[in-house]
Design a protein around this motif. Structure first.
Motif, PDB file in Angstrom:
ATOM      1  N   ILE A   1       0.688  -1.163  -0.164  1.00 52.99           N
ATOM      2  CA  ILE A   1      -0.144   0.021   0.426  1.00 52.99           C
ATOM      3  C   ILE A   1       0.741   1.398   0.106  1.00 52.99           C
ATOM      4  N   THR A   2       1.129   1.865  -1.261  1.00 54.41           N
ATOM      5  CA  THR A   2       1.886   3.593  -1.575  1.00 54.41           C
ATOM      6  C   THR A   2       2.232   3.390  -0.065  1.00 54.41           C
ATOM      7  N   SER A   3       0.607   4.715   0.512  1.00 59.17           N
ATOM      8  CA  SER A   3       0.631   5.505   1.801  1.00 59.17           C
ATOM      9  C   SER A   3       1.699   4.923   2.376  1.00 59.17           C
ATOM     10  N   LEU A   4       1.073   3.597   2.927  1.00 59.35           N
ATOM     11  CA  LEU A   4       2.068   3.677   4.465  1.00 59.35           C
ATOM     12  C   LEU A   4       3.291   2.840   4.031  1.00 59.35           C
ATOM     13  N   ILE A   5       3.741   3.357   3.102  1.00 63.02           N
ATOM     14  CA  ILE A   5       5.526   2.501   3.444  1.00 63.02           C
ATOM     15  C   ILE A   5       5.525   3.658   4.215  1.00 63.02           C
ATOM     16  N   GLU A   6       6.918   3.029   5.033  1.00 58.11           N
ATOM     17  CA  GLU A   6       7.623   3.263   6.789  1.00 58.11           C
ATOM     18  C   GLU A   6       8.652   4.558   6.152  1.00 58.11           C
ATOM     19  N   GLU A   7       9.747   3.508   4.847  1.00 53.57           N
ATOM     20  CA  GLU A   7      10.720   4.549   4.917  1.00 53.57           C
ATOM     21  C   GLU A   7      11.286   4.673   3.396  1.00 53.57           C
ATOM     22  N   PHE A   8      11.493   5.515   2.978  1.00 52.67           N
ATOM     23  CA  PHE A   8      11.976   5.888   1.272  1.00 52.67           C
ATOM     24  C   PHE A   8      13.645   6.377   1.174  1.00 52.67           C
ATOM     25  N   GLN A   9      14.084   6.496   0.123  1.00 52.35           N
ATOM     26  CA  GLN A   9      15.137   6.454  -0.592  1.00 52.35           C
ATOM     27  C   GLN A   9      14.863   8.187  -0.974  1.00 52.35           C
ATOM     28  N   TYR A  10      15.931   8.770  -0.392  1.00 54.37           N
ATOM     29  CA  TYR A  10      16.125  10.299  -0.934  1.00 54.37           C
ATOM     30  C   TYR A  10      17.835  11.143  -1.545  1.00 54.37           C
ATOM     31  N   PRO A  11      17.836  11.316  -2.181  1.00 58.32           N
ATOM     32  CA  PRO A  11      18.929  11.865  -2.448  1.00 58.32           C
ATOM     33  C   PRO A  11      19.674  12.871  -1.237  1.00 58.32           C
ATOM     34  N   LYS A  12      20.658  13.002  -0.761  1.00 55.42           N
ATOM     35  CA  LYS A  12      21.405  13.278   0.514  1.00 55.42           C
ATOM     36  C   LYS A  12      20.768  15.697   0.199  1.00 55.42           C
ATOM     37  N   PHE A  13      20.758  15.431  -1.447  1.00 58.59           N
ATOM     38  CA  PHE A  13      20.790  17.157  -1.204  1.00 58.59           C
ATOM     39  C   PHE A  13      19.485  17.370  -1.883  1.00 58.59           C
ATOM     40  N   GLY A  14      18.630  16.173  -2.067  1.00 55.90           N
ATOM     41  CA  GLY A  14      17.682  17.070  -1.800  1.00 55.90           C
ATOM     42  C   GLY A  14      17.622  16.738  -3.335  1.00 55.90           C
ATOM     43  N   PRO A  15      16.159  16.427  -4.431  1.00 55.12           N
ATOM     44  CA  PRO A  15      16.077  15.533  -5.266  1.00 55.12           C
ATOM     45  C   PRO A  15      16.765  16.485  -6.610  1.00 55.12           C
ATOM     46  N   GLY A  16      16.748  17.590  -6.478  1.00 56.10           N
ATOM     47  CA  GLY A  16      17.547  18.443  -7.506  1.00 56.10           C
ATOM     48  C   GLY A  16      19.124  18.011  -7.671  1.00 56.10           C
ATOM     49  N   MET A  17      19.531  17.403  -6.980  1.00 57.86           N
ATOM     50  CA  MET A  17      20.818  16.345  -6.668  1.00 57.86           C
ATOM     51  C   MET A  17      20.977  15.596  -8.001  1.00 57.86           C
ATOM     52  N   MET A  18      20.097  14.688  -8.450  1.00 56.89           N
ATOM     53  CA  MET A  18      19.149  13.587  -9.082  1.00 56.89           C
ATOM     54  C   MET A  18      19.630  14.800 -10.800  1.00 56.89           C
ATOM     55  N   TRP A  19      18.511  15.574 -11.118  1.00 52.35           N
ATOM     56  CA  TRP A  19      18.530  16.526 -12.136  1.00 52.35           C
ATOM     57  C   TRP A  19      20.217  17.255 -12.100  1.00 52.35           C
ATOM     58  N   GLN A  20      20.862  17.481 -11.622  1.00 49.68           N
ATOM     59  CA  GLN A  20      22.202  18.551 -11.605  1.00 49.68           C
ATOM     60  C   GLN A  20      22.759  17.204 -12.464  1.00 49.68           C
ATOM     61  N   VAL A  21      22.919  16.124 -11.299  1.00 42.12           N
ATOM     62  CA  VAL A  21      24.121  15.086 -11.877  1.00 42.12           C
ATOM     63  C   VAL A  21      23.319  14.820 -13.467  1.00 42.12           C
ATOM     64  N   ALA A  22      22.534  14.305 -13.357  1.00 45.72           N
ATOM     65  CA  ALA A  22      21.281  13.724 -15.222  1.00 45.72           C
ATOM     66  C   ALA A  22      21.787  14.733 -16.132  1.00 45.72           C
ATOM     67  N   THR A  23      21.867  16.453 -14.950  1.00 41.52           N
ATOM     68  CA  THR A  23      22.504  17.145 -16.842  1.00 41.52           C
ATOM     69  C   THR A  23      23.857  17.092 -17.062  1.00 41.52           C
ATOM     70  N   ASP A  24      24.946  16.781 -15.981  1.00 42.24           N
ATOM     71  CA  ASP A  24      26.129  16.426 -16.189  1.00 42.24           C
ATOM     72  C   ASP A  24      26.387  15.500 -16.842  1.00 42.24           C
ATOM     73  N   LYS A  25      25.361  14.057 -15.913  1.00 42.78           N
ATOM     74  CA  LYS A  25      25.559  13.056 -17.028  1.00 42.78           C
ATOM     75  C   LYS A  25      25.321  13.432 -19.182  1.00 42.78           C
ATOM     76  N   VAL A  26      24.477  13.806 -18.906  1.00 45.56           N
ATOM     77  CA  VAL A  26      24.033  14.445 -20.703  1.00 45.56           C
ATOM     78  C   VAL A  26      25.087  14.538 -21.197  1.00 45.56           C
ATOM     79  N   ARG A  27      25.634  15.811 -20.565  1.00 47.97           N
ATOM     80  CA  ARG A  27      26.945  16.640 -21.358  1.00 47.97           C
ATOM     81  C   ARG A  27      27.961  15.817 -21.931  1.00 47.97           C
ATOM     82  N   ALA A  28      28.079  15.153 -20.357  1.00 50.50           N
ATOM     83  CA  ALA A  28      29.317  14.072 -20.699  1.00 50.50           C
ATOM     84  C   ALA A  28      28.703  13.101 -21.972  1.00 50.50           C
TER      85      ALA A  28
END
Length: 514
Positions: free
Chosen positions: A205-232
């Motif tokens: 039951i998705t609404s009842l999950i007890e824990e979740f993953q999280y990028p340590k500097f927030g979700p934007g960390m994911m997309w900044q790294v994705a940007t860097d990798k697209v360029r690379a």
């Protein structure tokens, strides 16, 4: 890689409009496989609504993004972009705040009735019993649907106020499909059962999950790294570069886009495909030659709900363990409050935390247009009025506005989308809407990413995945398998959202004052 094709054997070149999760996912997949791709983002930051906003060393997660999915391809992509050590495993905790007391969320009957006190609990149980004996005859709208399952008093306490804040309208106008999606088809008896068996099937039951993953500097960390990798990987990502026009030709579809660069100059960029995560209404308005008048009218009739966060710096002890608290107390405008320190200690500073007060607004209204210093005063006053902080605890404040955060499903949206989709398919089949605003679909981040992955595969391999069939409910209905809850959401529509009143309709006084 230069997206201009130099010979007939060149791989098709793709222009991506928007550097949010969907746009960057498509660009990452295409560039990883050696396909030329250029991303144009109109603002100065990547991530869209999933960006991490930074002010004076404080980091804010706009809307809150738990990284939990049942989509294997998205899970794999998260960990392909970010190494495992950049993810934190965070406890999930959310509660409801009502008249000075905190209640578990999702709602647990024992906790709720205990917190309300003996007399009010008795009234709520009596109200529930009456609803079982005399349920509302017409349960096609939110208020009657919830009342039939919880009773009128519990509906008024735990559902009415917050829902009206989110959508700016009376719950009498919301369809039952929205209630079924948001409340996960529970009843008071179902809540009691959940309270007695709190561990039962919670991963299902998705609404009842007890824990979740999280990028340590927030979700934007994911997309900044994705940007860097697209360029690379040979692609390009340009910021402050809005796409002004998508030029198309009969029989050829889209052939180029006109981009205004950061220096103010315009250029025409050839394109074999265009992946668009910009609001679909803006996509239609960008077409050159212009789309027919009925198509433009359909685009102009699509609407959005906007969002702003007032972030207040307070002493660490003034925070709370929850990721966020839903504010059901009437008389204040704030709808939800995040504690950014509970998402990640890397978002805040030693000895301090930051509380993000979330306001659901319409662009241009009184709250949206208020000066930042007035909004900081408003947020501070409401926190103190609620008793969540002591006077004088706020040390600094910031305001972040996010337009078009929520696409609105009103009484004409589906007809409008049908008109737009039909015209796009017939005239520019190489233009591919993806993501939440790109498809005017109230999807989560992972499902927006899935539409982009399938679109990229269609471009790369010539496959014919129907991205419009990617549906939140396929993975996120209440319980899967033969014993699952019957879905009320029509297949292929994504997450149902409420019918919204048209311009000129007024809310009842109670809803306005809330």
């Amino acid at each position: 890689m230069d997206p201009t094709r130099t010979n007939t054997d060149a791989r098709p070149a793709t222009v991506v409009i928007g550097a949010g999760p969907a746009g960057l996912t498509a660009a990452y997949d295409l560039s990883k496989h050696g396909y030329p791709v250029r991303v144009y983002e109109s603002t100065d930051v990547v991530g869209g609504i999933s960006q991490t906003v930074e002010r004076d060393g404080w980091r804010f997660d706009i809307g809150g993004h738990r990284f939990f999915t049942k989509v294997a391809a998205v899970e794999a992509l998260w960990h392909e972009i970010l190494p495992d050590e950049d993810f934190l495993l965070r406890p999930r905790m959310s509660r409801i705040y009502y008249r000075g007391k905190l209640f578990d969320y999702p709602l647990k009957a024992g906790n709720a009735l205990k917190g309300l006190g003996l007399l009010e609990a008795a009234r709520c149980l009596g109200s529930y019993a009456w609803a079982r004996v005399r349920p509302p005859k017409d349960q096609s709208h939110f208020d009657a649907w919830v009342t039939a399952r919880f009773g009128k008093r519990l509906f008024s306490i735990f559902f009415k106020t917050y829902t009206e804040k989110v959508w700016g309208m009376s719950t009498a106008e919301l369809p039952a499909d929205w209630a079924a999606q948001r409340i996960k088809n529970l009843s008071l008896m179902g809540a009691i059962k959940n309270a007695l068996l709190p561990k039962r099937n919670q991963k299902e039951i998705t609404s009842l999950i007890e824990e979740f993953q999280y990028p340590k500097f927030g979700p934007g960390m994911m997309w900044q790294v994705a940007t860097d990798k697209v360029r690379a990987q040979g692609g390009s990502v340009e910021l402050n570069a809005p796409v002004e026009h998508v030029r198309w030709e009969s029989g050829k579809g889209a052939v180029s886009v006109t981009v205004t660069g950061a220096d103010g100059t315009s250029s025409e960029v050839p394109a074999d495909h265009v992946v668009s995560s910009t609001p679909i209404s803006a996509l239609i308005r960008s077409m050159q030659p212009a789309a027919p008048a009925p198509v433009q009218a359909a685009a102009d009739d699509l609407r959005y709900r906007d969002f702003l966060t007032i972030a207040l710096v307070v002493p660490l002890e003034a925070g709370f363990p929850d990721n966020w608290i839903y504010i059901h107390t009437p008389g204040v405008k704030v709808g939800r409050i995040q504690n950014f320190g509970s998402w990640s200690p890397f978002l805040v500073k030693d000895g301090r935390t930051c509380l993000g007060l979330e306001y659901f607004v319409n662009e241009g209204d009184e709250v949206w247009s208020a000066p930042d210093d007035e909004l900081v005063k408003l947020g501070t006053a409401e926190l103190e009025r609620l008793g969540l902080i002591a006077p004088g605890n706020v040390e600094a404040g910031y305001v972040v506005r996010m337009p078009k955060a929520y696409p609105v499903y009103d009484d004409r949206y589906q007809k409008n989308l049908d008109v737009i989709r039909e015209w796009l398919a017939a005239n520019v089949p190489n233009v591919h809407p993806v993501g939440r605003n790109g498809m005017h679909r109230y999807n989560n981040q992972d499902h927006s990413m899935m539409t982009a992955l399938l679109t990229a595969e269609n471009i790369r391999t010539g496959s014919a995945h129907d991205v419009w069939s990617v549906n939140v409910e396929e993975e996120y209905h209440e319980e899967g398998g033969d014993g699952g809850t019957k879905r009320s959401t029509p297949a292929g529509t994504g997450r149902d959202a409420p019918l919204m009143p048209r311009q000129g309709q007024q809310l009842p006084n109670e809803a306005v004052s809330a």
